[in-house]
Design an enzyme around this catalytic site. Structure first.
Site, PDB file in Angstrom:
ATOM      1  N   TYR A  83       0.856  -1.190   0.000  1.00  0.00           N
ATOM      2  CA  TYR A  83       0.000   0.000   0.000  1.00  0.00           C
ATOM      3  C   TYR A  83       0.884   1.230   0.000  1.00  0.00           C
ATOM      4  O   TYR A  83       1.933   1.244   0.634  1.00  0.00           O
ATOM      5  CB  TYR A  83      -0.888   0.017   1.246  1.00  0.00           C
ATOM      6  CG  TYR A  83      -1.985  -1.004   1.220  1.00  0.00           C
ATOM      7  CD1 TYR A  83      -1.763  -2.285   1.693  1.00  0.00           C
ATOM      8  CD2 TYR A  83      -3.231  -0.688   0.727  1.00  0.00           C
ATOM      9  CE1 TYR A  83      -2.760  -3.228   1.684  1.00  0.00           C
ATOM     10  CE2 TYR A  83      -4.243  -1.626   0.709  1.00  0.00           C
ATOM     11  CZ  TYR A  83      -3.996  -2.891   1.184  1.00  0.00           C
ATOM     12  OH  TYR A  83      -4.994  -3.820   1.164  1.00  0.00           O
ATOM     13  N   HIS A  99      -6.472   1.684  -2.435  1.00  0.00           N
ATOM     14  CA  HIS A  99      -6.245   0.265  -2.686  1.00  0.00           C
ATOM     15  C   HIS A  99      -4.795   0.056  -3.066  1.00  0.00           C
ATOM     16  O   HIS A  99      -4.158   0.949  -3.593  1.00  0.00           O
ATOM     17  CB  HIS A  99      -7.141  -0.197  -3.812  1.00  0.00           C
ATOM     18  CG  HIS A  99      -8.582  -0.025  -3.531  1.00  0.00           C
ATOM     19  ND1 HIS A  99      -9.277  -0.877  -2.726  1.00  0.00           N
ATOM     20  CD2 HIS A  99      -9.451   0.921  -3.915  1.00  0.00           C
ATOM     21  CE1 HIS A  99     -10.512  -0.471  -2.624  1.00  0.00           C
ATOM     22  NE2 HIS A  99     -10.654   0.623  -3.336  1.00  0.00           N
ATOM     23  N   LYS A 152      -4.115  -5.242  -9.981  1.00  0.00           N
ATOM     24  CA  LYS A 152      -2.860  -5.063  -9.258  1.00  0.00           C
ATOM     25  C   LYS A 152      -1.730  -5.554 -10.142  1.00  0.00           C
ATOM     26  O   LYS A 152      -1.921  -6.445 -10.957  1.00  0.00           O
ATOM     27  CB  LYS A 152      -2.867  -5.855  -7.960  1.00  0.00           C
ATOM     28  CG  LYS A 152      -3.897  -5.395  -6.943  1.00  0.00           C
ATOM     29  CD  LYS A 152      -3.683  -6.113  -5.654  1.00  0.00           C
ATOM     30  CE  LYS A 152      -4.877  -6.004  -4.738  1.00  0.00           C
ATOM     31  NZ  LYS A 152      -5.509  -4.718  -4.668  1.00  0.00           N
TER      32      LYS A 152
END
Lengths: 472, 604
Positions: free
Chosen positions: B506, B514, B557
């Site tokens: 993070y 996110h 991601k």
């Protein structure tokens, strides 16, 4: 589709900041690439048939017949459009077709490296011509062809009386690709190259004779080979001269069909690893004598010295004890590339001016590995591979965009290399990039907002105190 | 996206472009249409690490007051110096059973969460908010104030939206069918092409067949319910989604019997299921075919319902459970009861071994302590539900009747720190002290390191016997090197097992945005001495890498391979003797490699 319980977020194209870089498509978007072919592209060429580009839609899918006429009509229209596209008359133009001869041993004893060192290899602007791979060239292209614009190579520096002088020779993957496309006819010679392509002196006379009775002795010099024969002659093991492994050919063919310009990469040059130079200046020498004043961290912590800190930067500086990798233009390790994790192809995007002899530096560097025989690369393998590519940092304006572009910046990396993982003919391209986490320390951002907030609070306190003092 | 923790990430970065600056709670992505309140903005108590800084205000030459301000701040810090940071040392208890460090003090818990996002609540996804959830569940707190509940409500909204969409498509399809039937009925002079033109004007979405609707979980039942609802005069609430029906608790059997087919499936008695489910299928199909034409014959439906209830009751009896039979049930009574049910009743599981033993009731939110049942619910659930069924007004049943007395809820949640997090707090910052669970004496850092290294194997190594079994490639050391590396760069690494990776990275913390990166730790043995002993590093297959990458790409991601170059034992031991773990960690090298799929079609 719409009733699918698994609502895939990739269904809609994602508008994110990272769509700005052309190459930097979002990963979610990449999932769309496996969709079926869009026939709209073809229907542009197909002017005669009245196929609307809207007729064939991508995206929504009917999974069953619902019994409405509308659905039937839509299906019929799609069928018709696909039929029109596919029934397009394909013509093999004579200038797209050419003949080539298989001479596996003609360049067997050629020294590529010696050839590369010769001064006349330099072009008129002084740049070196791309590495020729002459030893591996086994197919002689007969006459000029469209294919020779970006495939094949004419070995230079031959004596005048050498047969087939000034003609293009193809690498095995290039020849096989053309054969598969149907624009090359590979022939097996039954006579020597001297008879088929005589040297400059006798060429006029012999050619004339050949032309006269062309019909009879077309098969006198050799005979055409089937596609199977071409495969068996040109596909081999890795490292075999004049052949190419199946995986590499599949990757080459896939990239060529996708519109890229692909050239075989030159064999890796071992760059000498830069030794850390001894301190040269007097000041450096002096400072090396003085023991560093930095306090060594306590053996078992805490690393953070107790005290009052004005900012988070000194705090995090004390925490940094693990060596970090700093990307730099020099290669970072002394490890060398080892097959299969070595660069096999140089790849250029289709756009732009490109010729086989003159082109900008490659857009991508690619290694081909087998999915079953290799594993995820180890640190040495991936480091050597990435180090073999030139630095390609992200665009400078990304830096100015601050934390919004942090993730795209990190994902882009400093250097990058492609690895084509071939699993029985199915190719998955992976992009490995050198991480730039060192250039993106997060703690510098921490002070800003907190300082302001704190400052506002302190300012209010100071004002209140001043007010009290004045009131007294 | 619906079924697993993937929802913890936004469906896209499209939701909020300013997501970096605007605080979103972890795993919460509020769609624009949802009316759920945004989580509160993190307050200034949020710090990157549990260490305060005292920045001096900046001096502006054109503003003389700022000089005063600066002087004031400086003087106040000189004369009244704040305590040296880290000023507070929190206490954590080593818990060998769970291999974590347990923190019980609520103040410490808040600090460790807000200042660096270390650890997680034992009964929560990450932020320790079990108590809040429990209070709001019992009606004492404002509802929907914690992230888990926001996630749940968002899922529920999505479920309802999907259901509505499916319904709209079905209606469009029906409209299309009616239209075409009307066109057929006309004398057909017009040729086929014109029909096509007419039909295209409406441009509905892709027509979706009824059989696909059937494939939806419980959609048949929801259809039935929908028609039942529309046919009743009491249409006060929107229909509940299908999955909510699925979530109906087991103890609702008495009620289920009245509705019969819709909720007969979650019965605990396996015997009853055969007859009931067959019946439900038949009824559902019946309802569907009727629904297409727009009518529900009430009489037949209620008749079947009664039949179902009798069937269920009959099969229930041999087990000794007597469900209350509400004989005169009809639609107008049972529908509101069902409507209120999902919000009203908690899930319960009741197990009975013999009629003489008192039933023990567990609540869904209770911690797994079998000795204690939270007695807030009456145990005689059957009578209670029967009473609730009998109450006719839907509004009153859908509200939880909150007792006026303040609730005394004991916080059953504790906070747990993973060994790497605890060691970072102890070794790097010095703001945590880990104590022995028995003697409650602080464990020195050196022993703590040995402990964590030994416990990173399973079964834990016996360090009392000899320390020789510990090696530089202990999982704890490798993991800690990576954790420390990213922490020292200001990142907030948290465990990423839910996404198939070792760590999630993070930027500031899960309360703000996110994570965009998932990290996989790959130990590497490239030193010459490793080569001499021919130490093989673990091999990872390509299919594994593609799988991890696919999962991460699906939740937007990126994948980072973090290679840790591990020093050989001799080098490691020498460094340990010379400078402790601080020197030994300097022998580990961390290098990140970003991995992404490359699309040939998109990079031309």
């Amino acid at each position: 589709m719409s009733l699918d319980d698994y609502d895939t977020p990739t269904a809609a194209p994602v508008a994110g900041p990272s769509t700005e870089g052309g190459e930097e498509g979002l990963t979610a978007e990449e999932a769309l690439e496996d969709e079926t072919q869009d026939f709209r592209m073809f229907s542009k060429f197909n002017k005669s048939a009245h196929v609307s580009a809207q007729t064939i839609r991508k995206g929504e899918k009917d999974f069953e017949q619902v019994g409405t006429r509308k659905q039937e009509d839509a299906l019929e229209q799609s069928r018709q459009a696909m039929h029109d596209v596919l029934s397009y008359t394909r013509v093999h133009h004579p200038n797209n077709w050419t003949r080539a001869w298989y001479f596996p041993d003609w360049w067997a004893d050629w020294n590529d490296d010696g050839d590369d060192q010769r001064p006349e290899k330099l072009g008129e602007s002084g740049e070196r011509k791309p590495y020729a791979h002459v030893r591996d060239r086994v197919v002689l292209l007969e006459g000029p062809s469209v294919a020779s614009n970006n495939l094949g190579r004419t070995p230079t520096g031959q004596p005048k009386d050498r047969p087939a002088r000034g003609m293009d020779w193809l690498l095995p993957e290039e020849a096989l690709f053309l054969v598969e496309r149907g624009s090359l006819d590979l022939w097996w010679p039954t006579r020597g190259i001297e008879d088929i392509f005589p040297a400059a002196g006798q060429s006029k006379k012999d050619r004339g004779g050949d032309d006269a009775d062309n019909d009879e002795d077309e098969y006198e010099m050799g005979f055409p080979l089937s596609l199977q024969a071409a495969y068996s002659l040109l596909i081999g093991e890795d490292g075999e001269r004049g052949k190419i492994s199946l995986q590499k050919f599949q990757v080459f063919s896939n990239l060529k069909r996708a519109g890229y310009n692909v050239l075989r990469a030159p064999p890796p040059q071992r760059q000498p690893f830069p030794e850390s130079p001894p301190p040269t200046t007097l000041w450096q020498w002096f400072s090396s004598l003085i023991p560093s004043l930095e306090r060594q961290p306590r053996p078992f912590g805490p690393l953070l010295q107790p005290g009052i800190y004005r900012s988070y930067v000194p705090i995090y500086r004390q925490l940094a004890i693990i060596p970090r990798h700093q990307p730099s233009p020099e290669p970072s390790s002394r490890w060398g590339m080892k097959d299969p994790f070595a660069i096999h192809y140089h790849i250029w995007k289709a756009a732009g001016k490109w010729s086989k002899l003159r082109h900008p530096p490659p857009d991508f560097y690619l290694a081909v590995v087998d999915a079953q025989e290799t594993d995820v690369p180890s640190l040495e393998e991936i480091t050597a591979l990435v180090d073999a590519t030139p630095p390609a940092p992200h665009k400078p304006e990304w830096r100015a965009m601050g934390p919004r572009m942090l993730a795209p910046r990190l994902k882009h990396g400093y250097r990058h290399v492609l690895v084509a993982v071939v699993d029985h003919g199915i190719i998955n391209y992976m992009r490995f990039a050198e991480g730039t986490f060192v250039d993106e320390p997060q703690f510098e951002r921490m002070d800003g907002s907190i300082t302001e907030r704190e400052a506002a609070r302190l300012l209010a306190a100071a004002a209140a105190a001043a007010g009290d003092w004045l009131a007294k | 996206m619906a079924n697993f923790e993937v929802t913890a990430t936004p469906p896209a970065g499209r939701a909020t472009g300013q997501a970096v600056t605007s605080p979103v709670s972890e795993a919460v992505d509020v769609p624009a249409s949802a009316t759920a309140p945004r989580p509160a903005k993190p307050t200034s108590t949020y710090l990157p690490v549990p260490v305060r800084t005292f920045p001096l205000p900046s001096f502006y030459p054109n503003n003389p007051v700022s000089l005063l301000h600066l002087a004031y701040a400086w003087l106040s810090q000189v004369f009244f110096p704040p305590a040296a940071e880290p000023s507070v040392v929190h206490i954590g208890i080593w818990d060998p059973e769970t291999r974590s460090v347990r923190v019980d003090d609520p103040k410490s818990i808040r600090v460790l969460w807000e200042q660096g996002f270390f650890g997680k609540g034992s009964l929560s996804r990450s932020e320790p908010n079990w108590l809040k959830r429990e209070l709001s569940r019992r009606g004492a707190a404002k509802p929907m104030s914690v992230s888990e509940q926001r996630t749940e409500s968002r899922r529920e909204a999505r479920r309802v939206a999907k259901w509505e969409r499916a319904k709209a498509e079905l209606e469009a399809l029906e409209q299309q069918r009616l239209e075409e039937a009307g066109l057929h009925a006309k004398p057909t002079e017009e040729d086929r092409g014109e029909i096509v033109v007419v039909s295209q004007r409406h441009e509905p979405k892709a027509p979706v067949g009824p059989a696909e609707l059937l494939a939806l979980p419980n959609s048949l039942a929801s259809l039935v319910l929908r028609h039942a609802l529309t046919s009743t005069p009491l249409e006060t609430k929107p229909p509940v989604g299908p999955a909510e029906l699925l979530a109906l608790p087991n103890s609702l059997v008495p009620k289920c019997d009245q509705r019969g087919p819709a909720t007969a499936s979650p019965q605990p008695n396996g015997l009853a299921n055969n007859g009931a489910s067959q019946l439900s299928n038949g009824h559902a199909l019946h309802g569907l075919t009727n629904g297409v034409s727009g009518h529900v014959p009430k009489a037949s439906a209620s008749h079947e319902n009664k039949h179902a209830s009798q069937l269920n009751g009959a099969t229930n009896q041999p087990n000794g459970v007597l469900p209350p039979r509400s004989e005169g049930s009809n639609d107008s009574e049972s529908v509101p009861a069902l409507n209120g049910a999902p919000t009203k009743l908690a899930r319960r599981k009741s197990v009975r071994f013999s009629p003489t033993v008192e039933s023990t009731t567990f609540q869904h939110h209770d911690p797994p302590s079998p000795g204690h049942s939270s007695g807030s619910r009456p145990r005689t659930t059957c009578t209670v539900t029967a009473d609730e069924v009998a109450s006719p007004a839907p509004e009153s049943t859908s509200q939880v009747s909150v007792p006026e007395v303040p609730l005394e809820v004991q916080n059953k949640e504790h906070y747990q720190l993973a060994p790497i997090e605890a060691f970072f707090l102890v070794f790097a910052l010095g703001s945590l002290s880990v104590v022995d669970p028995v003697t409650l004496a602080p464990i020195p850092t050196e022993s703590l390191l040995t402990l964590f290294r030994a416990y990173s194997y399973f079964p834990p190594l016996d360090t009392n016997a000899s320390l020789a079994c510990l090696r530089p490639q202990d999982p704890f050391l490798v993991e800690y090197a990576v954790y420390h590396h990213f922490r020292s760069l200001g990142w907030v690494p948290r465990h990423g097992i839910k996404f198939g990776v070792d760590l999630l990275l993070y930027e500031r913390g899960p309360a703000w945005n996110h994570s965009h990166l998932g990290a996989i730790i790959l130990p590497s043995f490239s030193h010459q001495l490793w080569k001499e002993v021919d130490h093989q590093e673990p091999k990872r297959t390509w299919s594994w890498l593609m799988g991890v990458n696919r999962v991460l790409a699906h939740v937007l991601k990126g994948l980072v391979l973090v290679y840790v170059d591990i020093p050989p034992p001799s080098v490691f031991e020498r460094a340990m003797e010379k400078g402790g773990i601080s020197a030994a960690l300097k022998e580990y090298t961390v290098r990140e490699v970003m991995v992404r799929r490359f699309s040939v079609n998109r990079n031309r």
